[in-house]
Every structure is written in C-alpha cells, then in structure tokens.
Design a protein around this motif. Sequence first.
Motif, PDB file in Angstrom:
ATOM      1  N   GLN A  78       0.820  -1.204   0.000  1.00  0.00           N
ATOM      2  CA  GLN A  78       0.000   0.000   0.000  1.00  0.00           C
ATOM      3  C   GLN A  78       0.860   1.264   0.000  1.00  0.00           C
ATOM      4  O   GLN A  78       0.513   2.261  -0.642  1.00  0.00           O
ATOM      5  CB  GLN A  78      -0.945   0.011   1.200  1.00  0.00           C
ATOM      6  N   PHE A  79       1.982   1.227   0.700  1.00  0.00           N
ATOM      7  CA  PHE A  79       2.880   2.389   0.695  1.00  0.00           C
ATOM      8  C   PHE A  79       3.342   2.690  -0.725  1.00  0.00           C
ATOM      9  O   PHE A  79       3.350   3.839  -1.163  1.00  0.00           O
ATOM     10  CB  PHE A  79       4.092   2.138   1.598  1.00  0.00           C
ATOM     11  N   MET A  80       3.733   1.634  -1.457  1.00  0.00           N
ATOM     12  CA  MET A  80       4.227   1.859  -2.816  1.00  0.00           C
ATOM     13  C   MET A  80       3.110   2.325  -3.741  1.00  0.00           C
ATOM     14  O   MET A  80       3.327   3.182  -4.611  1.00  0.00           O
ATOM     15  CB  MET A  80       4.868   0.586  -3.356  1.00  0.00           C
ATOM     16  N   ALA A  81       1.906   1.779  -3.583  1.00  0.00           N
ATOM     17  CA  ALA A  81       0.783   2.215  -4.408  1.00  0.00           C
ATOM     18  C   ALA A  81       0.496   3.702  -4.184  1.00  0.00           C
ATOM     19  O   ALA A  81       0.308   4.468  -5.144  1.00  0.00           O
ATOM     20  CB  ALA A  81      -0.455   1.376  -4.103  1.00  0.00           C
ATOM     21  N   ASP A  82       0.470   4.128  -2.926  1.00  0.00           N
ATOM     22  CA  ASP A  82       0.235   5.533  -2.621  1.00  0.00           C
ATOM     23  C   ASP A  82       1.361   6.412  -3.158  1.00  0.00           C
ATOM     24  O   ASP A  82       1.123   7.523  -3.662  1.00  0.00           O
ATOM     25  CB  ASP A  82       0.106   5.728  -1.109  1.00  0.00           C
ATOM     26  N   HIS A  87       3.413  10.518  -6.715  1.00  0.00           N
ATOM     27  CA  HIS A  87       4.623  11.060  -7.342  1.00  0.00           C
ATOM     28  C   HIS A  87       4.862  10.558  -8.765  1.00  0.00           C
ATOM     29  O   HIS A  87       5.777  11.035  -9.433  1.00  0.00           O
ATOM     30  CB  HIS A  87       5.848  10.719  -6.486  1.00  0.00           C
ATOM     31  N   GLY A  88       4.082   9.590  -9.221  1.00  0.00           N
ATOM     32  CA  GLY A  88       4.299   9.040 -10.545  1.00  0.00           C
ATOM     33  C   GLY A  88       5.258   7.859 -10.514  1.00  0.00           C
ATOM     34  O   GLY A  88       5.787   7.484  -9.456  1.00  0.00           O
ATOM     35  N   PRO A  89       5.497   7.231 -11.655  1.00  0.00           N
ATOM     36  CA  PRO A  89       6.368   6.052 -11.721  1.00  0.00           C
ATOM     37  C   PRO A  89       7.756   6.355 -11.160  1.00  0.00           C
ATOM     38  O   PRO A  89       8.301   7.439 -11.385  1.00  0.00           O
ATOM     39  CB  PRO A  89       6.426   5.747 -13.220  1.00  0.00           C
ATOM     40  N   PRO A  90       8.336   5.426 -10.415  1.00  0.00           N
ATOM     41  CA  PRO A  90       9.652   5.662  -9.815  1.00  0.00           C
ATOM     42  C   PRO A  90      10.750   5.770 -10.866  1.00  0.00           C
ATOM     43  O   PRO A  90      10.745   5.063 -11.868  1.00  0.00           O
ATOM     44  CB  PRO A  90       9.859   4.436  -8.916  1.00  0.00           C
ATOM     45  N   ILE A  92      13.848   4.924 -10.432  1.00  0.00           N
ATOM     46  CA  ILE A  92      14.548   3.641 -10.353  1.00  0.00           C
ATOM     47  C   ILE A  92      13.493   2.582 -10.048  1.00  0.00           C
ATOM     48  O   ILE A  92      12.762   2.714  -9.067  1.00  0.00           O
ATOM     49  CB  ILE A  92      15.624   3.640  -9.260  1.00  0.00           C
ATOM     50  N   PRO A  93      13.372   1.551 -10.871  1.00  0.00           N
ATOM     51  CA  PRO A  93      12.301   0.562 -10.671  1.00  0.00           C
ATOM     52  C   PRO A  93      12.226   0.050  -9.242  1.00  0.00           C
ATOM     53  O   PRO A  93      13.233  -0.335  -8.645  1.00  0.00           O
ATOM     54  CB  PRO A  93      12.664  -0.555 -11.653  1.00  0.00           C
ATOM     55  N   HIS A  94      11.033   0.105  -8.680  1.00  0.00           N
ATOM     56  CA  HIS A  94      10.714  -0.443  -7.358  1.00  0.00           C
ATOM     57  C   HIS A  94      11.366   0.308  -6.207  1.00  0.00           C
ATOM     58  O   HIS A  94      11.323  -0.169  -5.078  1.00  0.00           O
ATOM     59  CB  HIS A  94      11.068  -1.934  -7.288  1.00  0.00           C
ATOM     60  N   ARG A  95      11.925   1.471  -6.463  1.00  0.00           N
ATOM     61  CA  ARG A  95      12.479   2.283  -5.381  1.00  0.00           C
ATOM     62  C   ARG A  95      11.523   3.447  -5.131  1.00  0.00           C
ATOM     63  O   ARG A  95      11.264   4.264  -6.019  1.00  0.00           O
ATOM     64  CB  ARG A  95      13.866   2.788  -5.741  1.00  0.00           C
ATOM     65  N   SER A  96      10.989   3.512  -3.927  1.00  0.00           N
ATOM     66  CA  SER A  96      10.039   4.573  -3.598  1.00  0.00           C
ATOM     67  C   SER A  96      10.772   5.900  -3.431  1.00  0.00           C
ATOM     68  O   SER A  96      12.009   5.948  -3.359  1.00  0.00           O
ATOM     69  CB  SER A  96       9.259   4.208  -2.327  1.00  0.00           C
ATOM     70  N   ALA A 102      11.927  -2.454  -2.502  1.00  0.00           N
ATOM     71  CA  ALA A 102      10.753  -3.229  -2.081  1.00  0.00           C
ATOM     72  C   ALA A 102      11.063  -4.078  -0.859  1.00  0.00           C
ATOM     73  O   ALA A 102      10.261  -4.146   0.081  1.00  0.00           O
ATOM     74  CB  ALA A 102      10.257  -4.094  -3.235  1.00  0.00           C
ATOM     75  N   ARG A 103      12.203  -4.738  -0.855  1.00  0.00           N
ATOM     76  CA  ARG A 103      12.546  -5.579   0.302  1.00  0.00           C
ATOM     77  C   ARG A 103      12.759  -4.740   1.558  1.00  0.00           C
ATOM     78  O   ARG A 103      12.453  -5.186   2.671  1.00  0.00           O
ATOM     79  CB  ARG A 103      13.767  -6.436  -0.003  1.00  0.00           C
ATOM     80  N   GLN A 104      13.270  -3.531   1.411  1.00  0.00           N
ATOM     81  CA  GLN A 104      13.411  -2.667   2.581  1.00  0.00           C
ATOM     82  C   GLN A 104      12.040  -2.258   3.118  1.00  0.00           C
ATOM     83  O   GLN A 104      11.835  -2.214   4.333  1.00  0.00           O
ATOM     84  CB  GLN A 104      14.234  -1.429   2.208  1.00  0.00           C
ATOM     85  N   ARG A 105      11.103  -1.995   2.215  1.00  0.00           N
ATOM     86  CA  ARG A 105       9.752  -1.656   2.673  1.00  0.00           C
ATOM     87  C   ARG A 105       9.101  -2.847   3.371  1.00  0.00           C
ATOM     88  O   ARG A 105       8.396  -2.689   4.372  1.00  0.00           O
ATOM     89  CB  ARG A 105       8.896  -1.185   1.494  1.00  0.00           C
ATOM     90  N   MET A 106       9.318  -4.047   2.831  1.00  0.00           N
ATOM     91  CA  MET A 106       8.775  -5.249   3.482  1.00  0.00           C
ATOM     92  C   MET A 106       9.393  -5.441   4.862  1.00  0.00           C
ATOM     93  O   MET A 106       8.696  -5.768   5.830  1.00  0.00           O
ATOM     94  CB  MET A 106       9.041  -6.469   2.608  1.00  0.00           C
ATOM     95  N   THR A 107      10.707  -5.244   4.965  1.00  0.00           N
ATOM     96  CA  THR A 107      11.390  -5.383   6.256  1.00  0.00           C
ATOM     97  C   THR A 107      10.846  -4.379   7.259  1.00  0.00           C
ATOM     98  O   THR A 107      10.548  -4.723   8.418  1.00  0.00           O
ATOM     99  CB  THR A 107      12.902  -5.183   6.085  1.00  0.00           C
ATOM    100  N   ASP A 108      10.720  -3.138   6.837  1.00  0.00           N
ATOM    101  CA  ASP A 108      10.234  -2.099   7.742  1.00  0.00           C
ATOM    102  C   ASP A 108       8.799  -2.356   8.190  1.00  0.00           C
ATOM    103  O   ASP A 108       8.399  -1.942   9.281  1.00  0.00           O
ATOM    104  CB  ASP A 108      10.316  -0.736   7.056  1.00  0.00           C
ATOM    105  N   ALA A 109       8.036  -3.049   7.356  1.00  0.00           N
ATOM    106  CA  ALA A 109       6.652  -3.382   7.725  1.00  0.00           C
ATOM    107  C   ALA A 109       6.574  -4.576   8.653  1.00  0.00           C
ATOM    108  O   ALA A 109       5.502  -4.887   9.185  1.00  0.00           O
ATOM    109  CB  ALA A 109       5.828  -3.647   6.468  1.00  0.00           C
ATOM    110  N   GLY A 110       7.700  -5.277   8.851  1.00  0.00           N
ATOM    111  CA  GLY A 110       7.727  -6.411   9.770  1.00  0.00           C
ATOM    112  C   GLY A 110       7.754  -7.776   9.123  1.00  0.00           C
ATOM    113  O   GLY A 110       7.685  -8.798   9.822  1.00  0.00           O
ATOM    114  N   TYR A 111       7.846  -7.847   7.785  1.00  0.00           N
ATOM    115  CA  TYR A 111       7.865  -9.152   7.120  1.00  0.00           C
ATOM    116  C   TYR A 111       9.263  -9.770   7.239  1.00  0.00           C
ATOM    117  O   TYR A 111      10.272  -9.074   7.099  1.00  0.00           O
ATOM    118  CB  TYR A 111       7.487  -9.010   5.643  1.00  0.00           C
TER     119      TYR A 111
END
Length: 304
Positions: A78-82, A87-90, A92-96, A102-111
């Motif tokens: 959801q963070f990446m979708a928002d 802000h439009g397409p990143p 750098i692919p998959h970097r917010s 993406a893996r850093q966002r997953m880690t920060d979310a607790g996965y």
Amino acid sequence: MWQSRPARIGAHRGREHLVRLLSRGLCMAAMLFALAAQPTIATAEPPHDSLLAAVNAYRDSRGLATVGASPTLQAAAQFMADDVALHGPPAIPHRSTDGRTARQRMTDAGYPVSQAFTSEIIAWGAPTADGAMRLWLNSPPHWAELNDGRYRAAGLGVACAGAFPCVWVVTFGSVVDAVYADYHASFYGESSFPTVAPGQSSEWVIAFTNTGQTGWDLSQRTAVRLGTWSPQDAPSMLASPAWIAPNRPAEQTTTWVGPGQQAWFRVRLQAPTAPGMYRLYLRPVIDGIEWLENAGAYVDVNVR
C-alpha cells in the motif's frame, strides 16, 4: 462502457545485488491504458479483495498454491501504491521516493525477508483488478512472478487517485506471517459411508475448503488434522493403526492448502467385531492453535 486503445507496456526487472540469493527479483511494468474520459464504475467488492481474488483465481487455474493476505506485505504494497499515485512512476524501478527498495519496505513493515523469497509487481493505469492482471500476464517478467509456486503470502496495494485511474501493487512472499494467521474451514465433500464385515478395515475420504486468509502448511506445523468430536478428543472404537493418535484420524494429504483450496483427508476405519451402525463425529483442528468451524461432519460405518 469503458473503451481503450491498445496498452503500451514496457517492463523493467530490477534485482538488488545484496538479496539476489533470496529474491526472484523485483519486477515492475510501466503500464498505461489510454481510457475514454468516463467516471469509474463502482463495485461492491473492495479493490484489495478483488485483486487478491483475481491473483488467486489465476494461480488456482494453473494448479499453483493460492496466497494468503499478509498484513505486513499489505503495508509495504500500500505504501508503494500511494507513492506511485502521488509522485508518478519511480525513476529507479521499485524504489520509492524515500529511497527504499521493495525488500526494505517489506522489512520495515515487519515481514521476515531474511527467511523468504520475495517479489513485487506494479501496474498503473488499469481501472480494475482484471485489467491489471491482463497487463501483468502479457508481460513475461510479471507472468513469471504470478506463476511462481513458492509464494504463500501476498500484500495488495491499491491507490485510485492522482494521475492514473488506479495503481496496483502485489508484494509476494514465500513465508506466511503466523502471527497474523486467519484460519477458517467449511465442508466441501465426502465419499460414501462404508459397509464392512466385522473386524475389517475400510477407507473414507472427506474434504474441507480453506475459507480463511492463511494457508494450511504441513511443513510449518500449521497443518489441519481431523479431531474426534462429540465428545471432543475422545478415543474412538473405529480407530485404526493408521491414525495419527486415538483421537486424530488423519491430516491433510498435501503439504500446502491455500485460501480457497481444498484439503483432502483419507480416514482408515477399523470395524468393531460386533455388527451394528457406528458413528464418528469429526472436526478440523490445527493442533496447538485452534479448532476450526464445526461443520457437523461425521461418518457412519455399517458393520454387518
């Protein structure tokens, strides 16, 4: 009715060097529908649910395990979708825009990314989940992620605001968040009740559907077993040597049963030596976690 011209699709497949051994890579397509200027048609089903349903319907049609909704992966998606909607397409692919992968966002979310294979797919411009699925399935890198049999959990991100009709994000993971487990079951079907001679054994089969959001995993000790019921956990005179325990006739026959899929149970029954009708009540259970819904399941063994 929506009308559209052919979509323009450009795929980018990025891999972070530090996580190459654990990830299939982070995929994203720059996907754009040129749509007629008409208002979006509202649906009764929330977009996150429709996206999960679309992903699981496709995976099930391919004979793959369905995925359960993970709140941690959901937060990352959801963070990446928002972020993309705002802000439009990143660049750098998959970097917010905050610099995270993406893996850093997953880690920060607790996965638990250190224990899992993960991936992320993104589409923007499609007004519906089915539209996003069509774009992904027409892009080989995204097709590969949707067909990866290792995934057991997913997060769904949807943002219908900003410059695009909607941004759709799915984050996949091979590990289920047990702390967020959601276990439910419903009766699916059974074989005919057996008729046997005194002292003989027979086999009876019953199936339950996983109606929860978490998979039943034989390898992670969250497998579903059949427990004796009415009275609960009582030993049965129909028990056979094939039973797991005197009050546990069987467990699921496949390693993984995802949401919406069926678990089959093969129950060996040992007939008593005295003729008569013998009934055994059963209820699905995940030992150490919880009993699932009581569907009133039972088997009658006619001994004559």
